[in-house]
Structures are given as C-alpha cells and as structure tokens.
Design an enzyme around this catalytic site. Structure first.
Site, PDB file in Angstrom:
ATOM      1  N   GLY A  16       0.817  -1.220   0.000  1.00 33.39           N
ATOM      2  CA  GLY A  16       0.000   0.000   0.000  1.00 33.39           C
ATOM      3  C   GLY A  16       0.846   1.264   0.000  1.00 33.39           C
ATOM      4  O   GLY A  16       0.537   2.235  -0.707  1.00 33.39           O
ATOM      5  N   SER A  17       1.929   1.272   0.783  1.00 34.50           N
ATOM      6  CA  SER A  17       2.741   2.495   0.845  1.00 34.50           C
ATOM      7  C   SER A  17       3.407   2.762  -0.512  1.00 34.50           C
ATOM      8  O   SER A  17       3.569   3.916  -0.919  1.00 34.50           O
ATOM      9  CB  SER A  17       3.790   2.392   1.958  1.00 34.50           C
ATOM     10  OG  SER A  17       4.591   1.262   1.755  1.00 34.50           O
ATOM     11  N   ARG A  47      -3.655   0.733  12.422  1.00 36.80           N
ATOM     12  CA  ARG A  47      -3.094   1.559  13.495  1.00 36.80           C
ATOM     13  C   ARG A  47      -2.867   2.990  12.996  1.00 36.80           C
ATOM     14  O   ARG A  47      -1.940   3.237  12.214  1.00 36.80           O
ATOM     15  CB  ARG A  47      -1.745   0.983  13.943  1.00 36.80           C
ATOM     16  CG  ARG A  47      -1.867  -0.398  14.554  1.00 36.80           C
ATOM     17  CD  ARG A  47      -0.520  -1.084  14.599  1.00 36.80           C
ATOM     18  NE  ARG A  47      -0.063  -1.476  13.277  1.00 36.80           N
ATOM     19  CZ  ARG A  47       1.137  -2.003  13.006  1.00 36.80           C
ATOM     20  NH1 ARG A  47       2.000  -2.160  13.969  1.00 36.80           N
ATOM     21  NH2 ARG A  47       1.464  -2.346  11.773  1.00 36.80           N
ATOM     22  N   LYS A 107      -4.519 -12.864  -2.929  1.00 37.59           N
ATOM     23  CA  LYS A 107      -4.647 -14.210  -3.516  1.00 37.59           C
ATOM     24  C   LYS A 107      -5.355 -15.178  -2.583  1.00 37.59           C
ATOM     25  O   LYS A 107      -6.085 -16.067  -3.030  1.00 37.59           O
ATOM     26  CB  LYS A 107      -3.268 -14.764  -3.873  1.00 37.59           C
ATOM     27  CG  LYS A 107      -2.311 -14.927  -2.704  1.00 37.59           C
ATOM     28  CD  LYS A 107      -1.096 -14.097  -2.875  1.00 37.59           C
ATOM     29  CE  LYS A 107      -0.298 -13.962  -1.597  1.00 37.59           C
ATOM     30  NZ  LYS A 107       0.890 -13.174  -1.758  1.00 37.59           N
ATOM     31  N   LYS A 207      -2.230 -19.280  -5.510  1.00 40.13           N
ATOM     32  CA  LYS A 207      -1.906 -18.740  -6.840  1.00 40.13           C
ATOM     33  C   LYS A 207      -2.222 -19.767  -7.931  1.00 40.13           C
ATOM     34  O   LYS A 207      -2.701 -19.411  -9.018  1.00 40.13           O
ATOM     35  CB  LYS A 207      -0.433 -18.325  -6.879  1.00 40.13           C
ATOM     36  CG  LYS A 207      -0.143 -17.134  -5.957  1.00 40.13           C
ATOM     37  CD  LYS A 207       1.345 -16.946  -5.731  1.00 40.13           C
ATOM     38  CE  LYS A 207       1.625 -15.739  -4.847  1.00 40.13           C
ATOM     39  NZ  LYS A 207       3.019 -15.662  -4.412  1.00 40.13           N
ATOM     40  N   GLY A 309       7.456  -7.996  -3.222  1.00 38.32           N
ATOM     41  CA  GLY A 309       8.119  -6.726  -2.902  1.00 38.32           C
ATOM     42  C   GLY A 309       7.150  -5.580  -3.118  1.00 38.32           C
ATOM     43  O   GLY A 309       6.259  -5.654  -3.978  1.00 38.32           O
TER      44      GLY A 309
HETATM   45  P1  NDP Z   1       1.296  -5.620   5.138  1.00 36.06           P
HETATM   46  O1  NDP Z   1       1.107  -6.489   6.336  1.00 36.06           O
HETATM   47  O2  NDP Z   1       2.613  -4.992   4.926  1.00 36.06           O
HETATM   48  O3  NDP Z   1       0.204  -4.447   5.179  1.00 36.06           O
HETATM   49  C1  NDP Z   1      -1.121  -4.685   5.532  1.00 36.06           C
HETATM   50  C2  NDP Z   1      -1.841  -3.351   5.676  1.00 36.06           C
HETATM   51  O4  NDP Z   1      -3.197  -3.613   6.007  1.00 36.06           O
HETATM   52  C3  NDP Z   1      -1.288  -2.458   6.790  1.00 36.06           C
HETATM   53  O5  NDP Z   1      -1.273  -1.132   6.358  1.00 36.06           O
HETATM   54  C4  NDP Z   1      -2.301  -2.624   7.914  1.00 36.06           C
HETATM   55  O6  NDP Z   1      -2.457  -1.491   8.730  1.00 36.06           O
HETATM   56  C5  NDP Z   1      -3.579  -2.848   7.142  1.00 36.06           C
HETATM   57  N1  NDP Z   1      -4.576  -3.585   7.893  1.00 36.06           N
HETATM   58  C6  NDP Z   1      -4.449  -4.793   8.468  1.00 36.06           C
HETATM   59  N2  NDP Z   1      -5.603  -5.157   9.061  1.00 36.06           N
HETATM   60  C7  NDP Z   1      -6.477  -4.128   8.854  1.00 36.06           C
HETATM   61  C8  NDP Z   1      -7.812  -3.868   9.245  1.00 36.06           C
HETATM   62  N3  NDP Z   1      -8.496  -4.761   9.952  1.00 36.06           N
HETATM   63  N4  NDP Z   1      -8.394  -2.712   8.858  1.00 36.06           N
HETATM   64  C9  NDP Z   1      -7.699  -1.797   8.136  1.00 36.06           C
HETATM   65  N5  NDP Z   1      -6.411  -1.993   7.738  1.00 36.06           N
HETATM   66  C10 NDP Z   1      -5.825  -3.136   8.103  1.00 36.06           C
HETATM   67  O7  NDP Z   1       0.846  -6.492   3.866  1.00 36.06           O
HETATM   68  P2  NDP Z   1       1.435  -6.419   2.387  1.00 36.06           P
HETATM   69  O8  NDP Z   1       1.439  -5.027   1.929  1.00 36.06           O
HETATM   70  O9  NDP Z   1       2.701  -7.201   2.318  1.00 36.06           O
HETATM   71  O10 NDP Z   1       0.357  -7.302   1.575  1.00 36.06           O
HETATM   72  C11 NDP Z   1      -0.902  -6.768   1.242  1.00 36.06           C
HETATM   73  C12 NDP Z   1      -1.605  -7.712   0.262  1.00 36.06           C
HETATM   74  O11 NDP Z   1      -0.816  -7.849  -0.918  1.00 36.06           O
HETATM   75  C13 NDP Z   1      -1.814  -9.143   0.769  1.00 36.06           C
HETATM   76  O12 NDP Z   1      -3.016  -9.650   0.246  1.00 36.06           O
HETATM   77  C14 NDP Z   1      -0.639  -9.902   0.166  1.00 36.06           C
HETATM   78  O13 NDP Z   1      -0.895 -11.290  -0.001  1.00 36.06           O
HETATM   79  C15 NDP Z   1      -0.546  -9.218  -1.185  1.00 36.06           C
HETATM   80  N6  NDP Z   1       0.754  -9.327  -1.817  1.00 36.06           N
HETATM   81  C16 NDP Z   1       1.871  -8.927  -1.145  1.00 36.06           C
HETATM   82  C17 NDP Z   1       3.103  -9.007  -1.748  1.00 36.06           C
HETATM   83  C18 NDP Z   1       4.344  -8.564  -1.038  1.00 36.06           C
HETATM   84  O14 NDP Z   1       5.430  -8.712  -1.609  1.00 36.06           O
HETATM   85  N7  NDP Z   1       4.254  -8.019   0.177  1.00 36.06           N
HETATM   86  C19 NDP Z   1       3.247  -9.552  -3.104  1.00 36.06           C
HETATM   87  C20 NDP Z   1       1.992  -9.899  -3.754  1.00 36.06           C
HETATM   88  C21 NDP Z   1       0.802  -9.795  -3.107  1.00 36.06           C
HETATM   89  P3  NDP Z   1      -1.224  -0.890   9.601  1.00 36.06           P
HETATM   90  O15 NDP Z   1      -0.303  -0.250   8.592  1.00 36.06           O
HETATM   91  O16 NDP Z   1      -1.865   0.095  10.487  1.00 36.06           O
HETATM   92  O17 NDP Z   1      -0.617  -2.054  10.292  1.00 36.06           O
HETATM   93  N1  HSE Z   2       5.254 -14.586   0.220  1.00 38.59           N
HETATM   94  C1  HSE Z   2       5.119 -14.454  -1.190  1.00 38.59           C
HETATM   95  C2  HSE Z   2       6.376 -14.995  -1.875  1.00 38.59           C
HETATM   96  C3  HSE Z   2       4.873 -12.991  -1.534  1.00 38.59           C
HETATM   97  O1  HSE Z   2       7.339 -15.361  -1.202  1.00 38.59           O
HETATM   98  O2  HSE Z   2       6.399 -15.104  -3.083  1.00 38.59           O
HETATM   99  C4  HSE Z   2       4.297 -12.791  -2.887  1.00 38.59           C
HETATM  100  O3  HSE Z   2       3.004 -13.280  -3.004  1.00 38.59           O
END
Ligand code: NDP
Ligand code: HSE
Length: 441
Positions: A16-17, A47, A107, A207, A309
């Site tokens: 998201g960031s 948070r 996913k 996936k 990533g």
């Molecule tokens: P993170 O854990 O880094 O971020 C999750 C975000 O969701 C945080 O901002 C968190 O808030 C927020 N959040 C969690 N619970 C709640 C809630 N109940 N209400 C509102 N906000 C909430 O996850 P990722 O960014 O790594 O992953 C996000 C998605 O992308 C997942 O579905 C993941 O499978 C998918 N994905 C991730 C990849 C990766 O490389 N990371 C690759 C491909 C897919 P706060 O910031 O306050 O903690």
């Molecule tokens: N945990 C996953 C991986 C992130 O290692 O490929 C991407 O979905």
C-alpha cells in the site's frame, strides 16, 4: 479537465505504501493515460499512530473505518492491499455490490472465495481486477484472461513463490539443509517471521487456483489444489537431483487431461519436483518467479520477473487501477469471469506424474528382480535404473547398494503405492528420497 477518479485505499503496508508513492510520483502521467486525475479519498489502516515515514500523503486521509470509507458516495474504486479472508471479503463484496470497481492483491481471498467476489461484481456492474495476486509485478493474469482468449491453454507450470525459490536456490548453491537456508532467507528479509504460508505451499496453492481458473475457464479454489511444501526437501534430495543433472523447484502445475471416466478434466497441484537443468524454469533463481504457459496455437510462453516486494507489486496494482478507471470513464466494464467450461478437477491420485526414487538396498542376487516386481505389480514402467555401492564409495561387493530409479509417467496413486510397498520389503533398508520429476529427463 474531467472530474477525478476517487480511490479508497485499504491497507498501507509493504504494498500500500508503494501504491501511494507511485500515485504521487506518476500523478501527471497517470492522469494523462486515464483521461482524469486519480485522487485518494481515504486510506484505511489498522493503526492510526503507526510511523509511516515520509509517505507523500495528507495524514488526515487515514482512517480505521474501512467499511465507512468504502460506502462513501465519492469513492469510485476500492484498492485492497490488506490481505486475509475477513474482513476483506465483506469489504469487497460490499464495494462490488454497490457498483464500485475493485483492485486487489489478495490471492488468499480469491482462492478461498473468488466466486463471492465475481458474483458481487456481476451484480454491481463494476470491474474486479487482481493482477498483483499472482507473481507480483509479472504481467500474467491479463495475458491469460485477454491475450490468450483466442487460444486453448493446455498446461501452466510455474514458480510462483519467491521465498521458497530463494530457499531451494540457496540449498542448491551451497548444499545447505532446509533449516539453514530458511534461516538465511529470514535474515535477508525474504521469509516472514511465520513462514508457514510460504514453506508449506499455501501461498503457491492459492496462486495455482487463480491461474487454473483463468487458464481453463473453470472455478478452481484452494481446496481443489493438491499441496505439498518444501519442509521435507533434504540436502540429500538436492544432491540426488544434481547427480541427475537436475535441480529442485517448488512448482505449481495446472494441466488439462482426462479423468478416470475419460472426460476432459484438470489437475492442479503444488509440490517440489526435480526438473532438468535445461528446463526453462531451472535457471529461475533467487526470489524470482516465472510461469511457463503451453498453449495450443501460441506454443510455449515464458513469463519472468519479481513476484513480490512493495514496488513490483504496486506496479501491478497501478496497472489495474488505470484499467478500471478508464473503464469507468468510458462507462464500460471488462468481460465478467469466464467459467463456462466448468471442468471437473481430478484428485491427485489420478494426476500423471513421474517419480525419482532413491533406495538403500541389500546388495545380493535377486534384489533388482524383487524391486522391479513391485513396479510391475502397480503397472508402473521404469525409465532408468542406476546402481552403485552404498554411500557412493569405491565399487565393490559391499552389504548394501544405492539404487536410483526413475519411472515413466503413471498415475500418482500407483507411484505412491509402489513406494509404499517398497518401504515394506526386507531387502529395502530405507527409501532415501522420493521426488516427482517434471520435464524430459
Ligand atoms: P502488510 O502487512 O505490509 O500491510 C497490511 C496493511 O493492512 C497495513 O497497512 C495494515 O495497517 C492494514 N490492515 C491490516 N488489518 C487491517 C484492518 N483490519 N483494517 C484496516 N487496515 C488493516 O501487507 P502487504 O502489503 O505485504 O500485503 C498486502 C496484500 O498484498 C496481501 O493480500 C498480500 O498477499 C498481497 N501481496 C503482497 C506481496 C508482497 O510482496 N508483500 C506480493 C503480492 C501480493 P497498519 O499499517 O496500520 O498495520
Ligand atoms: N510470500 C510471497 C512470496 C509474496 O514469497 O512469493 C508474494 O506473493
């Protein structure tokens, strides 16, 4: 200028960031490509007080009320990068039913209950896009759901989990065991604190379900996917593979074939497998992903890139945001889910596989015949047999011998039963390693 397309961003973590950064950094280009500027209406997080560094966004946009944000009339597109099944499912169904478009990287949810999301999208008339959910940055789902819609896909074989690919690549390069390679992956930030979803194959299975659904126009869920992780892969397995000119990869395989009654069916599985070094997936190292698609008219196609990533995944998310925003401005939506084929998913026992079996056997007359007899009883044909002194030492008539057998293709159940019976033979001291083999050997 046309009025902005307003986004509700759910989640502002790793992915998201980076979505926020790209939206800010590319604002002018994105507006030009869409024909309207993109505007963030709000960002739902868990948070409010979390330090988000120098994120280029108005801090008053953050909220913990995701549902309230989704329901706002001024929100056109909901971007979900939170993850997990609930509350994400409730949020997205609500958004889609209300006619908003949804972009998600989730996913786990798509594999668990993609049907609920597709049905809600059809009801509300908005788009549901999820390119980032499989293989991160790699443009893969759009080619499957659009570019290849004039063709017939027969098989999809992929490395779709970066963490396990890093671990297996490290084991291959250094001879390390699983635990040691996992430790390295954790230290370098590839593996999460709880690596279960990755190393036990749950992430790859989700996936695989998404890929199979798109490739075969059939609803395939996580429960339909046979899943084995990499925790049982040993340094000895890796050495065995090397001796055969192979490497071990965690593969997701979705294939067409006939079921026991001769009807067209699909099988979808995730498990470690030996592949020859000449296979297109063998050189995919580190945490990279790659997917090999075999289509009737197009032939073989290879997709390669970063599967995880923040920035790579955000790239795929933004591509979807542009697509759904354009659709909204044009007053159209992309074609709905294509599940018309509705093919049965056959059980793993019926999937056609090949095994590489390494045995420690007594070295005396008649042993080979007894072992071969077990294969014959289960109607499994042997492709190659290699025997050497136990432990690979100097040739000579010791007490034990190493026997390495590679089979031809057979139903997985017959191969598993063969191994089961071999384990019970007196002359078999131990079954040192059993691995499936993919690709020509
Ligand atoms: P993170 O854990 O880094 O971020 C999750 C975000 O969701 C945080 O901002 C968190 O808030 C927020 N959040 C969690 N619970 C709640 C809630 N109940 N209400 C509102 N906000 C909430 O996850 P990722 O960014 O790594 O992953 C996000 C998605 O992308 C997942 O579905 C993941 O499978 C998918 N994905 C991730 C990849 C990766 O490389 N990371 C690759 C491909 C897919 P706060 O910031 O306050 O903690
Ligand atoms: N945990 C996953 C991986 C992130 O290692 O490929 C991407 O979905």
């Amino acid at each position: 200028m046309t009025s902005p397309v307003r986004l509700a961003l759910l989640g502002c973590g790793t992915v998201g960031s980076e979505v926020v950064r790209l939206l800010h950094g590319q604002a002018a280009d994105l507006a030009a490509r869409i024909g309207a500027p993109l505007e963030i209406a709000g960002i739902a997080v868990r948070r409010l007080g979390r330090d988000r560094g120098d994120l280029p966004v108005d801090p008053t946009l953050f909220t913990t009320d995701a549902l309230g944000l989704i329901k706002r009339d001024d929100v056109d597109v909901v971007v979900e990068v939170v993850g997990g099944i609930e509350p994400a499912r409730g949020w997205l169904v609500e958004a889609l039913r209300a006619g908003k478009s949804v972009v998600t990287a989730n996913k786990a949810l798509l594999a668990e209950d993609g049907a609920a999301l597709h049905d809600a999208a059809a009801e509300g008339g908005g788009d549901l896009y999820y390119e980032a959910s499989v293989a991160g940055a790699i443009p893969l789902l759009r080619p499957l759901r659009e570019s290849l819609h004039g063709d017939r896909i027969n098989r999809v074989t992929g490395i779709v989990n970066g963490t396990t690919n890093f671990i297996l690549s490290a084991m291959d390069a250094t001879g390390a065991g699983f635990a040691e390679a996992l430790e390295e992956a954790t230290e370098l930030g590839y593996a999460e604190a709880d690596p279960t979803a990755d190393v036990e194959g749950f992430d790859a299975a989700a996936k695989a379900a998404i890929l199979a659904s798109l490739a075969f126009h059939t609803r395939v869920g996580a429960a339909d996917v046979h899943r084995e992780g990499i925790t049982e892969v040993t340094a000895a397995d890796v050495a065995s593979a090397k001796a055969m000119g192979c490497t071990i990869k965690l593969l997701c395989i979705a294939a067409r074939g006939a079921d026991a009654a001769g009807r067209e069916a699909v099988s979808v599985r995730v498990h470690p497998a030996m592949i020859p070094l000449g296979h297109p997936l063998a050189s995919v190292g580190d945490a990279f992903n790659a997917v090999f698609v075999e289509a009737e008219a197009a032939g073989p196609l290879m997709f390669y890139g970063r599967g995880a990533g923040g920035a790579p995944t955000a790239s795929a998310v933004l591509g979807d945001v542009v697509a759904v925003s354009r659709n909204r401005l044009a007053g159209v939506r992309s074609p709905s889910e294509s599940a018309y084929a509705d093919l049965p998913v056959r059980p793993m026992g019926e999937a056609l596989t090949r095994y590489h079996i390494s045995l420690d056997v007594a070295d005396r007359p008649g042993v080979l015949e007894a072992v071969a007899g077990v294969f014959a009883r289960h109607d499994v044909s042997i492709a190659t047999v290699r025997q050497g002194p136990a432990g690979g030492g100097a040739a000579g008539r010791g007490e034990d011998a190493d026997l390495v057998i590679v089979t031809h293709v057979a139903p997985d159940a017959a191969l598993a039963a063969t191994v089961g019976e071999l384990r019970g033979l007196d002359i078999v001291r131990s079954v040192a390693s059993v691995l499936r083999v993919e690709g020509g050997l």
